[in-house]
Design a protein around this motif. Structure first.
Motif, PDB file in Angstrom:
ATOM      1  N   ARG A   1      63.646-105.307   7.055  1.00 35.38           N
ATOM      2  CA  ARG A   1      64.146-104.752   8.162  1.00 35.38           C
ATOM      3  C   ARG A   1      65.089-103.684   9.046  1.00 35.38           C
ATOM      4  N   LEU A   2      66.052-103.374   7.998  1.00 41.42           N
ATOM      5  CA  LEU A   2      67.118-102.311   8.177  1.00 41.42           C
ATOM      6  C   LEU A   2      66.657-101.607   8.383  1.00 41.42           C
ATOM      7  N   PHE A   3      66.107-100.668   7.373  1.00 41.14           N
ATOM      8  CA  PHE A   3      64.836 -99.582   6.455  1.00 41.14           C
ATOM      9  C   PHE A   3      63.973 -99.724   6.920  1.00 41.14           C
ATOM     10  N   GLY A   4      62.880-100.386   8.027  1.00 43.34           N
ATOM     11  CA  GLY A   4      61.643-100.340   8.114  1.00 43.34           C
ATOM     12  C   GLY A   4      60.928-100.359   7.395  1.00 43.34           C
ATOM     13  N   LEU A   5      60.833-100.667   6.055  1.00 40.17           N
ATOM     14  CA  LEU A   5      59.493-101.042   5.671  1.00 40.17           C
ATOM     15  C   LEU A   5      58.813-102.407   5.784  1.00 40.17           C
ATOM     16  N   ARG A   6      57.866-102.223   5.875  1.00 42.59           N
ATOM     17  CA  ARG A   6      56.490-102.750   5.965  1.00 42.59           C
ATOM     18  C   ARG A   6      56.647-104.168   4.546  1.00 42.59           C
ATOM     19  N   SER A   7      56.087-104.799   5.100  1.00 49.88           N
ATOM     20  CA  SER A   7      56.478-106.821   3.618  1.00 49.88           C
ATOM     21  C   SER A   7      54.241-105.700   3.131  1.00 49.88           C
ATOM     22  N   ASP A   8      53.706-105.232   3.904  1.00 53.94           N
ATOM     23  CA  ASP A   8      52.592-105.175   2.995  1.00 53.94           C
ATOM     24  C   ASP A   8      52.466-103.960   2.335  1.00 53.94           C
ATOM     25  N   GLU A   9      53.367-102.730   1.867  1.00 53.17           N
ATOM     26  CA  GLU A   9      53.930-101.770   1.154  1.00 53.17           C
ATOM     27  C   GLU A   9      53.460-102.227  -0.437  1.00 53.17           C
ATOM     28  N   PRO A  10      52.984-101.822  -1.058  1.00 54.28           N
ATOM     29  CA  PRO A  10      52.788-102.418  -2.916  1.00 54.28           C
ATOM     30  C   PRO A  10      53.801-102.409  -3.581  1.00 54.28           C
ATOM     31  N   SER A  11      54.811-100.793  -3.020  1.00 49.10           N
ATOM     32  CA  SER A  11      55.884-100.073  -3.725  1.00 49.10           C
ATOM     33  C   SER A  11      57.357-101.082  -2.821  1.00 49.10           C
ATOM     34  N   LEU A  12      57.157-102.007  -2.073  1.00 51.52           N
ATOM     35  CA  LEU A  12      58.500-102.677  -1.899  1.00 51.52           C
ATOM     36  C   LEU A  12      59.151-103.120  -2.685  1.00 51.52           C
ATOM     37  N   GLU A  13      58.870-104.244  -3.248  1.00 50.72           N
ATOM     38  CA  GLU A  13      60.274-104.058  -4.176  1.00 50.72           C
ATOM     39  C   GLU A  13      61.446-103.546  -5.047  1.00 50.72           C
ATOM     40  N   LYS A  14      59.994-102.625  -5.553  1.00 52.27           N
ATOM     41  CA  LYS A  14      60.808-101.455  -5.666  1.00 52.27           C
ATOM     42  C   LYS A  14      61.681-100.490  -4.896  1.00 52.27           C
ATOM     43  N   GLN A  15      61.420-100.430  -4.044  1.00 56.00           N
ATOM     44  CA  GLN A  15      61.843 -99.211  -2.921  1.00 56.00           C
ATOM     45  C   GLN A  15      63.034-100.335  -2.663  1.00 56.00           C
ATOM     46  N   LEU A  16      62.597-102.150  -2.620  1.00 55.23           N
ATOM     47  CA  LEU A  16      64.173-102.854  -2.117  1.00 55.23           C
ATOM     48  C   LEU A  16      65.143-102.513  -3.270  1.00 55.23           C
ATOM     49  N   TRP A  17      64.672-103.025  -4.451  1.00 54.53           N
ATOM     50  CA  TRP A  17      65.740-103.040  -5.050  1.00 54.53           C
ATOM     51  C   TRP A  17      66.841-101.269  -5.385  1.00 54.53           C
ATOM     52  N   ASP A  18      65.691-100.358  -5.412  1.00 50.86           N
ATOM     53  CA  ASP A  18      66.762 -98.882  -5.385  1.00 50.86           C
ATOM     54  C   ASP A  18      67.435 -99.357  -3.586  1.00 50.86           C
ATOM     55  N   ILE A  19      67.804 -99.337  -2.728  1.00 48.53           N
ATOM     56  CA  ILE A  19      67.852 -99.628  -1.374  1.00 48.53           C
ATOM     57  C   ILE A  19      68.921-100.091  -1.641  1.00 48.53           C
ATOM     58  N   ALA A  20      68.598-101.170  -2.111  1.00 46.59           N
ATOM     59  CA  ALA A  20      70.301-102.347  -2.788  1.00 46.59           C
ATOM     60  C   ALA A  20      70.847-101.669  -3.832  1.00 46.59           C
ATOM     61  N   ASN A  21      70.590-101.041  -4.728  1.00 49.43           N
ATOM     62  CA  ASN A  21      71.679 -99.746  -5.557  1.00 49.43           C
ATOM     63  C   ASN A  21      72.187 -98.941  -5.197  1.00 49.43           C
ATOM     64  N   GLN A  22      71.690 -98.565  -4.089  1.00 50.83           N
ATOM     65  CA  GLN A  22      71.888 -97.029  -3.003  1.00 50.83           C
ATOM     66  C   GLN A  22      73.236 -98.464  -2.409  1.00 50.83           C
ATOM     67  N   VAL A  23      73.006 -99.035  -1.755  1.00 53.10           N
ATOM     68  CA  VAL A  23      74.027-100.046  -0.504  1.00 53.10           C
ATOM     69  C   VAL A  23      75.326-100.768  -1.188  1.00 53.10           C
ATOM     70  N   ILE A  24      75.384-101.019  -2.576  1.00 52.65           N
ATOM     71  CA  ILE A  24      76.015-102.033  -3.002  1.00 52.65           C
ATOM     72  C   ILE A  24      77.553-100.804  -2.969  1.00 52.65           C
ATOM     73  N   PRO A  25      78.468-102.054  -3.085  1.00 53.41           N
ATOM     74  CA  PRO A  25      79.977-100.602  -2.756  1.00 53.41           C
ATOM     75  C   PRO A  25      79.945-101.248  -4.073  1.00 53.41           C
ATOM     76  N   LYS A  26      81.440-100.391  -4.400  1.00 57.77           N
ATOM     77  CA  LYS A  26      81.788-100.165  -5.466  1.00 57.77           C
ATOM     78  C   LYS A  26      82.894-101.419  -6.138  1.00 57.77           C
TER      79      LYS A  26
END
Length: 141
Positions: free
Chosen positions: A109-134
């Motif tokens: 929802r925050l990043f405007g991703l659609r749940s029917d995108e085939p690469s959704l899971e990979k995108q979510l993990w990539d985003i989570a990896n970018q936003v995780i605080p040190k």
């Protein structure tokens, strides 16, 4: 034990399990039938078998010391990315993201991703990896 089971249901099982198998070596050395007997009533017996096998590997190959590297954790039976990262984060303080259904929904929802995108899971993990605080990774997760 908690997957698809309530905390109140699991508490008694958890206590009995830890009384029967107080450390990784006692679980590793147990007979599968004893592990399953202690697990009886929780269902998902495959999880008990995988837990038993994982205990054997950790006992034999790692001297009973649980690996802290998420990549190594993922080689253990039944351990996927979420579980490996959760253990690495909460048990060992590693800065790694955790994506499960709820956090995935929030990130989508925050990043405007659609749940029917085939690469959704990979995108979510990539985003989570970018936003995780040190710092304060566990609190964030």
């Amino acid at each position: 034990m908690l997957q698809q089971t309530t905390v109140t249901t699991v508490l008694g099982y958890y206590e009995r399990f830890l009384n029967q198998f107080p450390d990784i070596h006692s679980l590793a050395n147990a007979l599968e039938v004893d592990v399953l007997r202690c697990w009886a009533g929780l269902g998902y017996y495959r999880r008990a078998r995988l837990l038993h096998k994982t205990a054997q590997i950790i006992s034999q190959e790692y001297g009973g010391d649980f690996p802290s590297d998420p990549q190594v954790l993922r080689t253990l039976p039944g351990v996927g990315r979420y579980t490996a990262n959760a253990v690495a984060c909460f048990a060992f303080g590693k800065t790694v993201p955790i994506v499960e259904t709820n956090t995935g929904r929030v990130l989508a929802r925050l990043f405007g991703l659609r749940s029917d995108e085939p690469s959704l899971e990979k995108q979510l993990w990539d985003i989570a990896n970018q936003v995780i605080p040190k710092h304060s990774c566990a609190e964030f997760n």
